[in-house]
Design a protein around this motif. Sequence first.
Motif, PDB file in Angstrom:
ATOM      1  N   GLU A 165       1.023 -33.931  30.729  1.00 58.68           N
ATOM      2  CA  GLU A 165      -0.383 -33.580  30.664  1.00 58.68           C
ATOM      3  C   GLU A 165      -1.259 -34.823  30.567  1.00 58.68           C
ATOM      4  OE1 GLU A 165      -0.913 -31.113  27.219  1.00 58.68           O
ATOM      5  OE2 GLU A 165      -0.221 -32.653  25.820  1.00 58.68           O
ATOM      6  N   GLY A 166      -2.436 -34.735  31.161  1.00 56.60           N
ATOM      7  CA  GLY A 166      -3.366 -35.842  31.121  1.00 56.60           C
ATOM      8  C   GLY A 166      -3.990 -35.996  29.754  1.00 56.60           C
ATOM      9  N   VAL A 167      -4.113 -37.232  29.312  1.00 54.64           N
ATOM     10  CA  VAL A 167      -4.679 -37.540  28.003  1.00 54.64           C
ATOM     11  C   VAL A 167      -6.049 -38.194  28.150  1.00 54.64           C
ATOM     12  CG1 VAL A 167      -4.357 -38.876  25.892  1.00 54.64           C
ATOM     13  CG2 VAL A 167      -2.386 -37.774  26.997  1.00 54.64           C
ATOM     14  N   ALA A 168      -6.120 -39.253  28.967  1.00 54.95           N
ATOM     15  CA  ALA A 168      -7.375 -39.985  29.136  1.00 54.95           C
ATOM     16  C   ALA A 168      -7.352 -40.692  30.482  1.00 54.95           C
ATOM     17  CB  ALA A 168      -7.574 -40.987  28.009  1.00 54.95           C
ATOM     18  N   PHE A 169      -8.561 -41.004  30.956  1.00 52.78           N
ATOM     19  CA  PHE A 169      -8.718 -41.531  32.317  1.00 52.78           C
ATOM     20  C   PHE A 169      -9.841 -42.554  32.324  1.00 52.78           C
ATOM     21  CE2 PHE A 169      -9.001 -41.349  36.888  1.00 52.78           C
ATOM     22  CZ  PHE A 169     -10.348 -41.411  37.171  1.00 52.78           C
ATOM     23  N   ILE A 170      -9.659 -43.582  33.156  1.00 55.57           N
ATOM     24  CA  ILE A 170     -10.716 -44.572  33.285  1.00 55.57           C
ATOM     25  C   ILE A 170     -10.710 -45.133  34.695  1.00 55.57           C
ATOM     26  CG2 ILE A 170      -9.267 -46.505  32.476  1.00 55.57           C
ATOM     27  CD1 ILE A 170     -11.830 -47.517  30.997  1.00 55.57           C
ATOM     28  N   ARG A 171     -11.902 -45.289  35.240  1.00 53.06           N
ATOM     29  CA  ARG A 171     -12.041 -45.944  36.536  1.00 53.06           C
ATOM     30  C   ARG A 171     -12.359 -47.419  36.310  1.00 53.06           C
ATOM     31  NH1 ARG A 171     -12.374 -41.952  40.447  1.00 53.06           N
ATOM     32  NH2 ARG A 171     -13.243 -39.962  39.725  1.00 53.06           N
ATOM     33  N   LYS A 172     -12.233 -48.192  37.357  1.00 51.36           N
ATOM     34  CA  LYS A 172     -12.532 -49.615  37.243  1.00 51.36           C
ATOM     35  C   LYS A 172     -13.971 -49.831  36.782  1.00 51.36           C
ATOM     36  CE  LYS A 172     -12.753 -53.972  39.776  1.00 51.36           C
ATOM     37  NZ  LYS A 172     -12.743 -54.627  41.103  1.00 51.36           N
ATOM     38  N   THR A 203     -15.076 -42.748  32.140  1.00 49.05           N
ATOM     39  CA  THR A 203     -13.919 -42.231  31.407  1.00 49.05           C
ATOM     40  C   THR A 203     -13.949 -40.711  31.302  1.00 49.05           C
ATOM     41  OG1 THR A 203     -15.057 -42.463  29.284  1.00 49.05           O
ATOM     42  CG2 THR A 203     -13.700 -44.323  30.010  1.00 49.05           C
ATOM     43  N   ASN A 204     -12.782 -40.152  31.080  1.00 46.51           N
ATOM     44  CA  ASN A 204     -12.631 -38.734  30.789  1.00 46.51           C
ATOM     45  C   ASN A 204     -11.505 -38.567  29.784  1.00 46.51           C
ATOM     46  OD1 ASN A 204     -14.320 -36.710  32.314  1.00 46.51           O
ATOM     47  ND2 ASN A 204     -13.705 -38.023  33.993  1.00 46.51           N
ATOM     48  N   TYR A 205     -11.599 -37.506  28.992  1.00 48.06           N
ATOM     49  CA  TYR A 205     -10.585 -37.247  27.978  1.00 48.06           C
ATOM     50  C   TYR A 205     -10.197 -35.776  27.978  1.00 48.06           C
ATOM     51  CZ  TYR A 205     -11.910 -41.747  25.983  1.00 48.06           C
ATOM     52  OH  TYR A 205     -12.170 -43.087  25.785  1.00 48.06           O
ATOM     53  N   GLY A 252     -12.647 -37.676  20.498  1.00 47.23           N
ATOM     54  CA  GLY A 252     -13.021 -38.087  19.163  1.00 47.23           C
ATOM     55  C   GLY A 252     -11.927 -38.806  18.403  1.00 47.23           C
ATOM     56  N   ARG A 253     -10.705 -38.777  18.935  1.00 47.54           N
ATOM     57  CA  ARG A 253      -9.590 -39.447  18.259  1.00 47.54           C
ATOM     58  C   ARG A 253      -9.020 -40.598  19.091  1.00 47.54           C
ATOM     59  NH1 ARG A 253      -4.940 -36.768  17.306  1.00 47.54           N
ATOM     60  NH2 ARG A 253      -5.150 -35.402  19.130  1.00 47.54           N
ATOM     61  N   PHE A 254      -8.972 -40.431  20.393  1.00 49.60           N
ATOM     62  CA  PHE A 254      -8.391 -41.437  21.279  1.00 49.60           C
ATOM     63  C   PHE A 254      -9.499 -42.112  22.084  1.00 49.60           C
ATOM     64  CE2 PHE A 254      -3.906 -39.408  21.978  1.00 49.60           C
ATOM     65  CZ  PHE A 254      -3.763 -39.289  20.596  1.00 49.60           C
ATOM     66  N   THR A 255      -9.289 -43.387  22.379  1.00 50.17           N
ATOM     67  CA  THR A 255     -10.240 -44.137  23.209  1.00 50.17           C
ATOM     68  C   THR A 255      -9.474 -44.925  24.251  1.00 50.17           C
ATOM     69  OG1 THR A 255     -11.772 -44.356  21.346  1.00 50.17           O
ATOM     70  CG2 THR A 255     -12.091 -45.822  23.233  1.00 50.17           C
TER      71      THR A 255
END
Length: 123
Positions: free
Chosen positions: A45-52, A56-58, A64-67
Amino acid sequence: VQLVESGGGSVRTGGSLRLSCVVSRHTYRSWSMAWFRQAPGKEREGVAFIRKDGDTNYADFVKGRFTISQDNAKPITYLQMNSLKPEDAATYYCAFGDSGVEIWGDTDEYHYWGPGTQVTVTS
C-alpha cells in the motif's frame, strides 16, 4: 536506476524512525518517488509520495504522523515516521517513477523499486 532503503529497525509504540532512499544511476530530468509498505499477508500500500517539484501526497492513515521529503541534489528521499503504531509494522519500499505518475498509490505507476527495509513496532 538503483534504489536502496535504509533506516528501518525496531521501535516502541509512539517512537520515531527516519527512512532514507538513495537513488543512483538515473538520467531522468524529472521524477516522482513514493514510499510503500507491505505487511505479511497484506497487499502493498502507498504511504507517501513526492514529486521533484515538491508536491506531496499521503495516505490518510499516516497524515499528521509521517513526512516525506527529498534532497534533489543527491537525490535522496526521506520518510520521517513519528508516533509509530503497531499497525505501521511492515517492510517499507521506496519506488521511483517518472513525472507522469497520476495515481500515486498504484504500484504499476513506478518503474523501479528498492529491496525494502523492515520496520517493527512493539507495544
